[in-house]
Design an enzyme around this catalytic site. Structure first.
Site: not given
Length: 452
Positions: A80, A124, A169, A295, A297, A357
């Site tokens: 990606r 991005h 995002e 994504n 985290y 991600e």
């Protein structure tokens, strides 16, 4: 027979790694590239830790074939990457820069010849600075600008790229870029941030419509960041604070994208700060998606706090027992990934999902032997892959997993301090060193799983 200690993934599971243009390419003004908001922002003093910039970054623009060889040796099924809008259209609109398009054309061909599926992210966070001067994402025209740019890219790459993400995002671009001023373009205006979010989602919808109208053969989706969040207690105040926070953070993108509506209780709370939704906007935003990129985290717990800004929330990082925090200060909470994925199944109709991600920053350095023993990263990735596997067993429609990141890179306002890569980058020389996590992930991909 079956080895119960072996965590087996589906036969066609997409094992990937991810990166983005501004974070790795460098070559900020080479070959006719125009300025982006990140070039502009990072060139101002004290915006970025240590006054770092992405001018050189990992030098990927000039080292791309060697970097693809590293991906091939890793055994990646997919990579990606993002396309720099101002590399393709230096002023954001109008004149195309052939050298910029050629770079991505070569990248796609190199990936395909290495047996790696390209997943191209169209945006991005690196808006052309020329468009920022026209109001950037703060104006509705941004949706038209983005569709025009996307069409240029589709015409060049749409025959060969099997996977596309419109935006990365949008919440972060809206709130860290326009609400709190932490990231480019460095504006702090909460009502603007909600408008910016809405205009990005409009741009996404317009571009998905265009992709289908152009008859592109690939699959298209979007990558959204979703934390696992939960209320700090059973109290009515904490429960209500969590609902506000969750509708502002996760549901603000998920609901319009997948249900065609914004969370009404959030709009009521925001009042005049809420985005101005025109008739037909939500129909444009809610395009059928071929996949949703997630994504993930970290996890947070939310409590009521009258001093906690306009949402009246306090948000604290949550860690699983014995896990601690990453170098970013984020709590390590692998079960949160399973919870987020299960939520998509239970509340949003079980869309096809890619974890687009997941990764961590840990203090990496070569030891006296020149070896990088990043066991903390291996533990992080293994525990999150276990959580992803749990979600698969619970019927979540998970098709793939992308480690953030292939290599150490420019971590936005934090500069080059945090290292997220499977590959260590020695910035002064640009040399690449393979970390232990690279070898571990290579083995996981080769075996399509790992031992518990």
């Amino acid at each position: 027979g079956m080895d119960l200690n072996f965590v087996q993934f589906p036969a066609n599971f997409i094992w990937g790694a991810a990166a983005s243009a501004y974070q790795i390419e460098g070559a900020w003004n080479d070959d006719g590239k125009g300025l982006s908001i990140w070039d502009h922002f990072s060139h101002q003093p004290f915006r970025i830790r240590n006054n770092d910039t992405g001018d050189i970054a990992c030098g990927h623009y000039h080292r791309m074939p060697a970097d693809v060889s590293l991906m091939r040796s890793l055994g990646l099924k997919a990579y990606r990457f993002s396309i720099s809008w101002s590399r393709v259209l230096p002023l954001g609109l109008g004149e195309v820069n052939p050298a910029g398009l050629d770079f991505y054309d070569r990248l796609v061909d190199q990936l395909l010849s290495a047996g790696i599926l390209p997943l191209a992210t169209l945006y991005h966070w690196d808006l052309p600075q020329a468009l920022q001067l026209k109001g950037g994402w703060g104006v509705r025209e941004a949706a038209d600008w983005f569709a025009e740019y996307s069409q240029v890219v589709f015409h060049r790459l749409g025959d060969r790229v099997p996977l596309w993400a419109t935006l990365n995002e949008p919440w972060v671009q809206a709130f860290l870029g326009h609400g709190y001023g932490v990231m480019a373009p460095g504006i702090a205006d909460i009502s603007l941030a909600y408008r910016v979010l809405h205009h990005q989602l409009l741009a996404h919808g317009r571009t998905v419509q265009l992709f289908r109208a152009e008859g592109c053969t690939g699959r298209i989706g979007i990558a959204v960041d979703i934390e696992h969040s939960f209320p700090a207690s059973e109290s009515e105040a904490d429960q209500a604070a969590w609902k506000r926070y969750d509708s502002h953070y996760a549901r603000l993108c998920l609901d319009p994208l997948l249900r065609g509506e914004y969370p009404q209780e959030l709009l009521d709370w925001l009042g005049a700060m809420a985005p101005q939704v025109h008739p037909g906007d939500l129909e444009i935003i809610r395009q059928p998606l071929d996949f949703l990129g997630v994504n993930y985290y970290r996890a947070v717990q939310v409590s009521y706090d009258p001093g906690g800004g306009y949402l009246k929330c306090r948000v604290g990082h949550q860690t699983a027992p014995l896990r601690g925090h990453t170098e970013m200060g984020w709590g390590i909470f692998p079960d949160g990934l399973a919870a987020v994925l299960l939520r998509l199944k239970n509340e949003y109709g079980n869309p096809a999902v890619l974890v687009s991600e997941n990764g961590c920053a840990v203090p990496d350095a070569p030891d006296a032997q020149g070896v990088i023993r990043d066991q903390a990263r291996i533990d992080f990735l293994r525990s999150h892959l276990l959580a992803a596997h749990t979600a698969l067993q619970d019927g979540v429609n998970l098709e793939g997993y992308f480690v953030w990141s292939l290599m150490d890179n420019f971590e936005w306002a934090e500069g080059y301090g945090p290292r997220f890569g499977l590959v260590f980058v020695d910035y002064p020389s640009g040399a690449r060193l393979l970390k232990h996590s690279y070898h571990w992930y290579r083995d996981v991909i080769a075996a399509n799983g790992f031992y518990r």
